[in-house]
Scaffold this active site. Structure first.
Site, PDB file in Angstrom:
ATOM      1  N   GLY B  13       0.866  -1.178   0.000  1.00  0.00           N
ATOM      2  CA  GLY B  13       0.000   0.000   0.000  1.00  0.00           C
ATOM      3  C   GLY B  13       0.900   1.225   0.000  1.00  0.00           C
ATOM      4  CG  LEU B  14      -0.767   5.188  -0.455  1.00  0.00           C
ATOM      5  CD1 LEU B  14      -1.603   6.359   0.033  1.00  0.00           C
ATOM      6  CD2 LEU B  14      -0.076   5.547  -1.759  1.00  0.00           C
ATOM      7  CB  ALA B  15       2.586   2.539   4.770  1.00  0.00           C
ATOM      8  CB  SER B 251     -15.429  10.007  -0.193  1.00  0.00           C
ATOM      9  OG  SER B 251     -14.535  10.992   0.244  1.00  0.00           O
ATOM     10  NE  ARG B 298     -13.700  10.497   7.985  1.00  0.00           N
ATOM     11  CZ  ARG B 298     -12.822   9.964   7.153  1.00  0.00           C
ATOM     12  NH1 ARG B 298     -12.158   8.881   7.502  1.00  0.00           N
ATOM     13  NH2 ARG B 298     -12.633  10.486   5.975  1.00  0.00           N
ATOM     14  CG  HIS B 365     -13.565   4.246   7.184  1.00  0.00           C
ATOM     15  ND1 HIS B 365     -13.616   3.868   5.863  1.00  0.00           N
ATOM     16  CD2 HIS B 365     -12.812   5.377   7.216  1.00  0.00           C
ATOM     17  CE1 HIS B 365     -12.925   4.750   5.133  1.00  0.00           C
ATOM     18  NE2 HIS B 365     -12.420   5.650   5.922  1.00  0.00           N
ATOM     19  CD  GLU B 403      -6.381   1.276   8.347  1.00  0.00           C
ATOM     20  OE1 GLU B 403      -6.398   1.598   7.144  1.00  0.00           O
ATOM     21  OE2 GLU B 403      -7.363   0.816   8.957  1.00  0.00           O
ATOM     22  CB  SER B 418      -5.416   7.492   6.581  1.00  0.00           C
ATOM     23  OG  SER B 418      -4.792   6.241   6.461  1.00  0.00           O
TER      24      SER B 418
HETATM   25  C1  LIG Z   1     -13.038   3.165   1.201  1.00  0.00           C
HETATM   26  C2  LIG Z   1     -11.927   3.903   1.890  1.00  0.00           C
HETATM   27  C3  LIG Z   1     -11.648   5.217   1.554  1.00  0.00           C
HETATM   28  C4  LIG Z   1     -10.613   5.901   2.163  1.00  0.00           C
HETATM   29  N1  LIG Z   1     -10.373   7.188   1.804  1.00  0.00           N
HETATM   30  C5  LIG Z   1      -9.351   7.849   2.379  1.00  0.00           C
HETATM   31  C6  LIG Z   1      -9.043   9.181   1.991  1.00  0.00           C
HETATM   32  O1  LIG Z   1      -9.685   9.770   1.139  1.00  0.00           O
HETATM   33  N2  LIG Z   1      -8.000   9.795   2.584  1.00  0.00           N
HETATM   34  C7  LIG Z   1      -7.231   9.186   3.526  1.00  0.00           C
HETATM   35  O2  LIG Z   1      -6.286   9.784   4.002  1.00  0.00           O
HETATM   36  N3  LIG Z   1      -7.495   7.908   3.893  1.00  0.00           N
HETATM   37  C8  LIG Z   1      -8.535   7.231   3.346  1.00  0.00           C
HETATM   38  N4  LIG Z   1      -8.794   5.941   3.747  1.00  0.00           N
HETATM   39  C9  LIG Z   1      -7.867   5.242   4.637  1.00  0.00           C
HETATM   40  C10 LIG Z   1      -6.651   4.782   3.849  1.00  0.00           C
HETATM   41  O3  LIG Z   1      -7.040   4.392   2.567  1.00  0.00           O
HETATM   42  C11 LIG Z   1      -5.928   3.603   4.460  1.00  0.00           C
HETATM   43  O4  LIG Z   1      -5.797   3.782   5.822  1.00  0.00           O
HETATM   44  C12 LIG Z   1      -4.548   3.466   3.852  1.00  0.00           C
HETATM   45  O5  LIG Z   1      -4.647   3.372   2.461  1.00  0.00           O
HETATM   46  C13 LIG Z   1      -3.785   2.290   4.390  1.00  0.00           C
HETATM   47  O6  LIG Z   1      -2.592   2.137   3.654  1.00  0.00           O
HETATM   48  P1  LIG Z   1      -1.466   1.130   4.097  1.00  0.00           P
HETATM   49  O7  LIG Z   1      -0.315   1.373   3.207  1.00  0.00           O
HETATM   50  O8  LIG Z   1      -1.239   1.240   5.545  1.00  0.00           O
HETATM   51  O9  LIG Z   1      -2.078  -0.290   3.877  1.00  0.00           O
HETATM   52  P2  LIG Z   1      -2.865  -0.964   2.649  1.00  0.00           P
HETATM   53  O10 LIG Z   1      -3.034  -0.071   1.499  1.00  0.00           O
HETATM   54  O11 LIG Z   1      -4.055  -1.593   3.241  1.00  0.00           O
HETATM   55  O12 LIG Z   1      -1.867  -2.072   2.186  1.00  0.00           O
HETATM   56  C14 LIG Z   1      -1.591  -3.200   2.964  1.00  0.00           C
HETATM   57  C15 LIG Z   1      -0.636  -4.044   2.200  1.00  0.00           C
HETATM   58  O13 LIG Z   1      -0.181  -5.098   3.014  1.00  0.00           O
HETATM   59  C16 LIG Z   1      -0.251  -6.301   2.333  1.00  0.00           C
HETATM   60  N5  LIG Z   1      -0.390  -7.350   3.340  1.00  0.00           N
HETATM   61  C17 LIG Z   1      -1.239  -7.406   4.381  1.00  0.00           C
HETATM   62  N6  LIG Z   1      -1.028  -8.524   5.095  1.00  0.00           N
HETATM   63  C18 LIG Z   1      -0.034  -9.181   4.489  1.00  0.00           C
HETATM   64  C19 LIG Z   1       0.633 -10.408   4.728  1.00  0.00           C
HETATM   65  N7  LIG Z   1       0.328 -11.189   5.762  1.00  0.00           N
HETATM   66  N8  LIG Z   1       1.600 -10.787   3.865  1.00  0.00           N
HETATM   67  C20 LIG Z   1       1.936 -10.017   2.794  1.00  0.00           C
HETATM   68  N9  LIG Z   1       1.341  -8.849   2.537  1.00  0.00           N
HETATM   69  C21 LIG Z   1       0.376  -8.445   3.371  1.00  0.00           C
HETATM   70  C22 LIG Z   1      -1.395  -6.151   1.391  1.00  0.00           C
HETATM   71  O14 LIG Z   1      -1.271  -7.037   0.299  1.00  0.00           O
HETATM   72  C23 LIG Z   1      -1.209  -4.705   0.954  1.00  0.00           C
HETATM   73  O15 LIG Z   1      -0.270  -4.629  -0.081  1.00  0.00           O
HETATM   74  C24 LIG Z   1      -9.848   5.254   3.146  1.00  0.00           C
HETATM   75  C25 LIG Z   1     -10.129   3.954   3.492  1.00  0.00           C
HETATM   76  C26 LIG Z   1     -11.175   3.274   2.900  1.00  0.00           C
HETATM   77  C27 LIG Z   1     -11.509   1.904   3.355  1.00  0.00           C
END
Ligand SMILES: Cc1cc2nc3c(=O)[nH]c(=O)nc-3n(C[C@H](O)[C@H](O)[C@H](O)COP(=O)(O)OP(=O)(O)OC[C@H]3O[C@@H](n4cnc5c(N)ncnc54)[C@H](O)[C@@H]3O)c2cc1C
Ligand code: SF4
Ligand code: FES
Lengths: 276, 625
Positions: B13-15, B251, B298, B365, B403, B418
């Site tokens: 994901g982004l992180a 949203s 929220r 959410h 997250e 986020s």
């Molecule tokens: C519908 C929706 C809309 C949103 N809109 C917004 C917004 O407009 N603005 C905002 O700031 N935030 C928004 N959020 C929140 C935000 O999108 C998320 O919190 C954020 O994208 C999380 O990113 P991340 O990189 O932490 O994890 P994620 O993008 O969830 O990525 C997790 C990654 O980990 C991998 N992974 C997980 N477990 C394992 C494992 N055991 N082995 C290997 N890989 C694994 C997955 O494959 C994935 O690649 C929204 C959330 C939702 C649900």
């Protein structure tokens, strides 16, 4: 199929939906169909039905089987995972509402994997070729680094809106699946990557490397293999103007070819005909 | 450490992608693992936008105001040093994304456009239509592909991270992982590992999250000794469309662009919404919060909608639903700014929200809580640049970002913060991992460590052959559904101790029933069911942390709301003018303005409380009226 037609009249008032789902163990395995009956719920889609089957993986003949393997993540048609053939037409399973699918006259819903990609198992396929194609067209902006360099170039809202549409491609593979030029064996690059090349060539920074991308879509498996069937644009769930992208990139390729001829002539002149 | 060392990032994901880019850019090798191709990670779902006080609207916005909004919004339970660093970095991050080619919406002058979001009075949210997360994820995905093409990054897509490999001293020296297509188990040595594995939405059954968001990696890391903080803080988004398979988000940007929430003034009014005149509509958020109106944070909006539907019985047709209305906004504006979400509503509900008000209800959410991480406080009270401490968990060599970490959002996350925290976490987490590796006397890949990798491989192979042999009566998917029901019923908007106690008991029962699961699938290829059975256990672990932390926190704070422990209403509009009330508030704050920290114990998590330093902003009562 016979049994299916026999059930057709009952559909409007049915409490159940019948699924015929392709099963295949791994890429080389032979396959077969399993049939399932799933309680009908308003608003249900193909994925929610597959989930229902997971909770009770028993076929119509009462056989306990392994639940189906399929790809899905977002369930709102933005991750691109769940493309499959539904009643013979490629589409996104998460947005395929049961009412719509059966409304099209089929009494029974047939699910098959896409055929232009190797099957991983059941309905899940390996779409590596889509991502390889993105490498081939160098689908990125070559930034100097992630340190702070201030804002990017200004862009008009009009440019933005054109680029935005192109950048909503979810790499689902539907366009490749529907393309008659693509086979499991060949390496035709496909509409999605060509359209991405266009996107990056439109970007003010990306434009600086446009030649690399144009070259990326030339050569074997390149844009010249497009047979102009225009199926891609019809199946794209994001309604990306793929045929326009192909036309635009075709022109860029032609320009490049002319340029290449011109420059190679220049080279010839220098090496052979120069006064020196 | 070798000049070019090898690191593992779990999550695309982004992180995870930002962490990867930082490591690759510094010249290192990165193995990136993801359950799905990284381009399909859950971040792709984000709709509304990303915050940064760029102040292009002449409103006098400033990173300090962003800090303040974020800390207040989080009811003073966010880690302040990291929040300050994030808010100050935000404008630069947005510019970076712009340079990477994100198709952000533009003003007529060609500048980045910004819109309003909840919990602030400023236009601070940059956006690309209503698919901002998609556009941001793609930009980072493209940069990672570039590094991949250069051989700096190796992608392990469809690989599941199973757990850590630790050496004798307890340092994390790598990971065990499974190829979900072949079921091969492999170990990957790494000088440091970052878990950027996203949130645990699926623990609640249906949520706005992608169905891969089971939180499994955080759950397993927790079992292996990583601390989990603030688990009880679960964000329920005010506006989602209930569905069979998921709750689809509408949203906050819909309200940011002028969307209004209302119900008919008369209970049981059955007229179609268009037939109800303006004077007979109750815009309850606007009435109750004249300053922030529909853009209160929220947790506040969610509770109001809940109250209107559940307590007052004023929901549409007596049901759990209120209107979210954009029919007064020109269709052209809606298409330019919100098309992505308009289409979701159209596709999944069948009505065109440009003409008919949408029907929405709150849905689970986001998890503010997550893996406990540290930061080194530098000058200006921001994380010290290049410190190995930033984003580090309590396990040496294990980092967390996105997250999956607990730090940035406290008791309630502000919209569009986020995506920002994910990217910022990656920007400081990557360099921290490098700094950590530099300080180690021994490389993770040292021949001496072979035995630890061999042991881990054996452990996981045995674990999965054990799972494959499970032939009990319980269907794991059914069990997950029951878990989701229990969590949604008891651990979301309104919480009561007796119910939470029962929920914890139910989770213990699920753990027992897990032992009687049927793995359903004996295949040796792409057997994702054995993976799911393993994940299910990890979901129970997190569920128990969430429920127990909620049970033990006897107060109301942000998203955590217990009517039985509510402070009385202050007598003045500004609570600070009510001395008596302020005394009560101070007392409560003294006791509860603390992080809850969960530590694994097979008998159930041990919860303790840790003081939260407040170098940036002293806590104050949070009110939006
Ligand atoms: C519908 C929706 C809309 C949103 N809109 C917004 C917004 O407009 N603005 C905002 O700031 N935030 C928004 N959020 C929140 C935000 O999108 C998320 O919190 C954020 O994208 C999380 O990113 P991340 O990189 O932490 O994890 P994620 O993008 O969830 O990525 C997790 C990654 O980990 C991998 N992974 C997980 N477990 C394992 C494992 N055991 N082995 C290997 N890989 C694994 C997955 O494959 C994935 O690649 C929204 C959330 C939702 C649900
Ligand atoms: S262009 Fe359309 S059909 Fe092709 S991969 Fe992209 S979204 Fe799918
Ligand atoms: S599940 Fe993401 S597009 Fe269908």
């Amino acid at each position: 199929m016979d049994t299916a037609t026999a059930q057709a009249p009952a559909i409007t008032g049915t409490k159940h939906v019948k699924f015929r789902i392709w099963r295949q163990e791994g890429p080389d395995g032979q396959g077969h169909f399993d049939e399932f009956r799933v309680p009908y719920r308003p608003g249900a889609n193909v994925i929610s039905c597959l989930m229902e089957i997971q909770r009770n993986p028993v076929t119509i003949d009462g056989k306990q089987v392994a639940p189906i393997i399929w790809d899905a993540a977002c369930l709102e048609e933005v991750c691109g995972s769940c493309a499959m053939n539904i009643n013979g037409r490629v589409r996104m399973a998460c947005s395929a509402l049961i009412d719509k699918v059966i409304g099209e006259g089929e009494a029974i819903i047939t699910l098959e994997p896409m055929k232009k990609f190797p099957v991983t198992r059941d309905l899940a396929v390996d779409r590596s070729r889509m991502f390889e194609a993105l490498k081939r067209v160098k689908g990125w902006i070559p930034v100097d680094g992630t340190h702070n360099l201030g804002p990017g170039p200004r862009q008009s809202p009009k440019e933005q809106s054109t680029m935005y549409v192109l950048s909503t491609c979810i790499t689902c593979g539907s366009c490749v699946e529907a393309c008659p030029q693509v086979t499991l064996e060949n390496n035709f690059i496909g509409a999605a990557a060509i359209s991405q090349a266009r996107l990056f060539n439109m970007n003010p920074t990306g434009r600086m490397n446009s030649e690399e991308r144009v070259r990326g879509i030339m050569g074997p498996g390149g844009i010249q293999d497009c047979g102009k069937a225009q199926n891609c644009v019809k199946v794209c769930p994001k309604e990306i103007p793929l045929t326009t992208s192909i036309a635009v990139m075709n022109r860029e390729v032609t320009k490049q070819v002319v340029k290449d001829i011109f420059f190679s002539m220049g080279d010839d002149n220098q090496s052979t005909g120069g006064p020196g | 450490m070798a000049a070019a060392a090898r690191f593992t990032v779990v999550g695309g994901g982004l992180a995870g992608l930002m962490t990867t880019i930082k490591l690759a850019e510094a010249g290192h090798q990165v193995d990136i693992l993801s359950l799905v191709p990284v381009k399909r990670s859950h971040s792709v779902c984000a709709q509304g936008g990303i915050n940064g006080a760029v102040n292009t609207k002449g409103e006098g916005d400033h990173p300090d105001i962003h800090v303040k909004d974020t800390l207040r919004g989080g009811d003073f339970l966010a880690e302040q040093v990291s929040v300050k660093g994030m808010c100050y970095a935000a404008p630069g991050i947005i510019y970076l994304l712009d340079r990477m080619g994100v198709t952000f919406n533009r003003t007529p002058e060609g500048l980045l456009d910004f819109r309003r979001f909840g919990g602030t009075l400023h236009h601070r949210t940059a956006f690309a239509g209503a698919t901002t997360g998609q556009q941001l994820l793609y930009a980072l995905d493209e940069q990672v592909r570039r590094w991949e093409a250069e051989g700096r990054v190796t992608k392990y897509e469809y690989w599941e991270w199973l757990g850590m490999v630790k050496d004798g001293s307890g340092r994390c020296i790598g990971s065990a992982a499974m190829d979900l297509r072949t079921n091969e188990i492999r170990t990957l040595p790494a000088e440091a590992v970052c878990l950027a594995t996203g949130g645990p939405g699926i623990v609640f059954g249906r949520s706005t999250n992608s169905i891969i968001n089971t939180g499994t990696a955080a759950g397993r890391a927790f079992m292996e000794g990583a601390l989990y903080a603030n688990g009880e803080f679960i964000q329920v988004h005010p506006t989602s469309i209930p569905g069979e398979d998921k709750l689809r988000l509408m949203s906050e940007s819909v309200r940011g662009e002028g969307g209004r929430v209302w119900v008919p003034k008369t209970k049981g009014d059955t007229r179609p919404p268009q037939a109800i005149p303006e004077s007979e509509r109750w815009y309850f958020l606007e009435e109750r919060y004249p300053k922030y109106k529909n853009l209160v944070p929220r947790d506040v909006a969610t509770r109001e909608i809940f109250q209107v539907c559940r307590e007052m019985g004023m929901g549409l047709g007596g049901q759990d639903a209120v209107y979210l209305d954009v029919t007064h906004i020109p269709a052209k504006t809606l298409d330019a700014k919100l098309k992505g979400v308009m289409e979701i509503y159209e596709k999944f509900v069948g009505d065109d929200p440009r003409n008919v008000p949408m029907k929405i209800f709150p849905g689970m959410h986001y998890s503010m809580g997550g893996l406990y991480v540290n930061f080194e406080r530098g000058p200006n009270d921001e994380p010290l640049a290049g410190s190995p401490v930033n984003q580090s968990t309590n396990i040496p060599g294990l980092y967390a970002a996105g997250e999956a970490d607990y730090a940035y959002h406290g008791a309630n996350r502000l919209g569009a913060n986020s995506l920002l925290s994910c990217i910022y976490g990656g920007m400081i987490g990557g360099p921290a991992m490098v700094a950590f590796a530099k300080n180690q006397a021994k490389s993770a890949a040292d021949a001496d460590n072979q035995k630890y990798f061999a042991e881990a491989k054996k452990f996981w192979e045995e674990r999965f052959s054990g799972i494959k042999a499970m032939q009990g009566k319980e269907n794991p998917f059914q069990l997950a559904k029951e878990l989701g029901d229990v969590m949604t019923e008891n651990c979301t908007v309104v919480r009561y101790n007796d119910r939470l106690k029962k929920a914890v008991e139910r989770i213990r029962e699920f753990k027992d029933r897990w032992k009687n699961v049927n793995a359903l699938d004996t295949s040796t290829v792409a057997n994702r069911h054995i993976s799911y059975v393993n994940q299910l256990w990890n979901m129970f672990e997190l569920a128990e942390v969430i429920a127990k932390s909620a049970l033990l926190r006897d107060e109301c704070r942000g998203a955590h709301y217990k009517p039985d422990f509510k402070l009385p209403e202050p007598k003045s509009k500004d609570p600070r003018e009510d001395a008596e009330w302020m005394e009560k508030w101070r007392e409560r704050n003294e006791k509860w303005a603390k992080l809850s920290i969960a530590k694994h114990n097979p008998e159930g998590p041990d919860i303790s409380y840790e003081d939260l330093p407040t170098p940036v902003l002293e806590p104050e009562p949070r009110w939006y009226a």
